[in-house]
Write a protein that holds these residues in place. Sequence first.
Motif, mmCIF file in Angstrom:
data_model
loop_
_atom_site.group_PDB
_atom_site.id
_atom_site.type_symbol
_atom_site.label_atom_id
_atom_site.label_comp_id
_atom_site.label_asym_id
_atom_site.label_seq_id
_atom_site.Cartn_x
_atom_site.Cartn_y
_atom_site.Cartn_z
ATOM 1 N N ILE A 113 -19.234 -54.900 -10.251
ATOM 2 C CA ILE A 113 -18.004 -54.340 -10.368
ATOM 3 C C ILE A 113 -17.530 -53.681 -9.029
ATOM 4 O O ILE A 113 -16.406 -53.647 -8.882
ATOM 5 C CB ILE A 113 -17.853 -53.303 -11.730
ATOM 6 C CG1 ILE A 113 -18.119 -54.257 -12.936
ATOM 7 C CG2 ILE A 113 -16.532 -52.810 -11.646
ATOM 8 C CD1 ILE A 113 -18.222 -53.191 -14.189
ATOM 9 N N ARG A 114 -18.378 -53.021 -8.440
ATOM 10 C CA ARG A 114 -17.995 -52.511 -7.232
ATOM 11 C C ARG A 114 -18.039 -53.112 -6.149
ATOM 12 O O ARG A 114 -17.294 -52.762 -5.040
ATOM 13 C CB ARG A 114 -19.031 -51.455 -6.958
ATOM 14 C CG ARG A 114 -20.309 -51.843 -6.445
ATOM 15 C CD ARG A 114 -21.334 -50.693 -6.050
ATOM 16 N NE ARG A 114 -20.952 -50.314 -4.725
ATOM 17 C CZ ARG A 114 -21.725 -49.214 -4.140
ATOM 18 N NH1 ARG A 114 -22.596 -48.708 -4.943
ATOM 19 N NH2 ARG A 114 -21.307 -48.778 -2.984
ATOM 20 N N LEU A 117 -14.232 -53.537 -4.701
ATOM 21 C CA LEU A 117 -14.045 -52.040 -4.248
ATOM 22 C C LEU A 117 -14.680 -51.721 -2.905
ATOM 23 O O LEU A 117 -13.913 -51.303 -2.096
ATOM 24 C CB LEU A 117 -14.630 -50.852 -5.067
ATOM 25 C CG LEU A 117 -13.990 -51.140 -6.590
ATOM 26 C CD1 LEU A 117 -14.675 -49.766 -7.534
ATOM 27 C CD2 LEU A 117 -12.535 -50.489 -6.709
ATOM 28 N N THR A 128 -16.558 -44.264 -5.885
ATOM 29 C CA THR A 128 -16.912 -45.637 -6.152
ATOM 30 C C THR A 128 -17.633 -45.527 -7.790
ATOM 31 O O THR A 128 -17.191 -46.252 -8.619
ATOM 32 C CB THR A 128 -17.954 -46.388 -5.231
ATOM 33 O OG1 THR A 128 -17.003 -46.323 -4.071
ATOM 34 C CG2 THR A 128 -17.923 -47.523 -5.781
ATOM 35 N N THR A 131 -15.191 -44.806 -10.523
ATOM 36 C CA THR A 131 -14.156 -45.883 -10.635
ATOM 37 C C THR A 131 -14.891 -46.886 -11.272
ATOM 38 O O THR A 131 -14.387 -47.444 -12.333
ATOM 39 C CB THR A 131 -13.680 -46.339 -9.424
ATOM 40 O OG1 THR A 131 -12.945 -45.346 -8.362
ATOM 41 C CG2 THR A 131 -12.797 -47.410 -9.502
ATOM 42 N N VAL A 132 -16.048 -47.118 -11.358
ATOM 43 C CA VAL A 132 -16.779 -48.122 -11.788
ATOM 44 C C VAL A 132 -17.207 -47.809 -13.144
ATOM 45 O O VAL A 132 -17.001 -48.469 -14.209
ATOM 46 C CB VAL A 132 -18.246 -48.392 -11.110
ATOM 47 C CG1 VAL A 132 -18.888 -49.456 -11.812
ATOM 48 C CG2 VAL A 132 -18.045 -49.355 -9.637
ATOM 49 N N LEU A 135 -13.874 -48.214 -15.232
ATOM 50 C CA LEU A 135 -13.655 -49.452 -15.406
ATOM 51 C C LEU A 135 -14.554 -50.078 -16.602
ATOM 52 O O LEU A 135 -14.162 -50.779 -17.271
ATOM 53 C CB LEU A 135 -13.806 -50.475 -14.225
ATOM 54 C CG LEU A 135 -12.973 -50.176 -13.151
ATOM 55 C CD1 LEU A 135 -13.544 -50.596 -11.856
ATOM 56 C CD2 LEU A 135 -11.301 -50.970 -13.460
ATOM 57 N N ARG A 165 -14.173 -56.361 -13.374
ATOM 58 C CA ARG A 165 -14.236 -56.810 -11.887
ATOM 59 C C ARG A 165 -12.866 -57.236 -11.435
ATOM 60 O O ARG A 165 -12.353 -56.997 -10.224
ATOM 61 C CB ARG A 165 -15.338 -57.775 -11.402
ATOM 62 C CG ARG A 165 -15.617 -58.015 -9.914
ATOM 63 C CD ARG A 165 -16.574 -59.018 -9.593
ATOM 64 N NE ARG A 165 -16.436 -60.431 -10.152
ATOM 65 C CZ ARG A 165 -17.437 -61.222 -10.190
ATOM 66 N NH1 ARG A 165 -18.570 -61.100 -9.395
ATOM 67 N NH2 ARG A 165 -17.243 -62.427 -10.572
ATOM 68 N N ALA A 168 -10.329 -54.285 -10.994
ATOM 69 C CA ALA A 168 -11.035 -53.209 -10.035
ATOM 70 C C ALA A 168 -9.770 -52.936 -9.154
ATOM 71 O O ALA A 168 -9.552 -51.649 -8.544
ATOM 72 C CB ALA A 168 -12.225 -53.559 -9.476
#
Length: 273
Positions: A113-114, A117, A128, A131-132, A135, A165, A168
Amino acid sequence: MSLLEVKEVYHSYQPKRFLIRKGQSNRVLNDISLSIEQGTCLGLLGASGAGKSTLGKVILGIQRPQQGQVLFQGHDIYQTDKHTQRKLRRDLQVVFQDSYSSFNPRMTAEHIIREPLDNYEKLSVSETKRTVIWLLEKVGLSEGDLKKYPYQFSGGQLQRINIARAIALKPKLIVLDESVSSLDMVTQTLILELLRDLKDDFGLSYLFITHDIKAAFYISNKLAVLEKGALIAHYESKDQFFKSNHPAVKQMRNAMLAEHPRDRSVTKKTNVE
């Protein structure tokens, strides 16, 4: 101006020389024109081999068409400079059918997922991670899933990671290429509900590529039908679709299965609410 405009796209694949006479080609897309407005979902229906996935690749910038234009946010994605292409790529994401092959099996959910980003954002390590986690929670998973690998998730959970993802970077448009067709009916419904909620929450636009009329009805604002590489019909509403007398559309409606096996027949039409 529409968010996405596809103008008179033509594409064909050249077959093996020893199979077909010189000069012949396998036409996949023929004079395709369509548009998608901000915040809407266009359901693209068609049988296997109709050219749906090829059109998706053309829109994503993966398969350059032999003729025609693809305008995204007013820019021709095949004619613009690299800097603009990078900006457009940020706003144009995809969720494919096969969630397993979409990931590196050695990457954890966190790293999967990152990845966008890391490519586009300049966030600290802690930002980060926050945020993950956000999400993951947005798609119905949890912080406890961060360190898990793809083999530790079900197909539905993997598709949720795929969606996490894709959103994101808060894109403008997501191409969903048969994104629920490999899932069981219960999981399909849950993923479709998730996609519809995310669309409303983020103001997303979708191109929903599918052969499943019920799935398309669940999430789409408008419908288009592709047959043998040609866009044969476009409907502003589901009601228009069910009133259509186009032979191919009638055949699609007749092929729909009733909810209960005892009500099913090859010729019986069923209604979708």
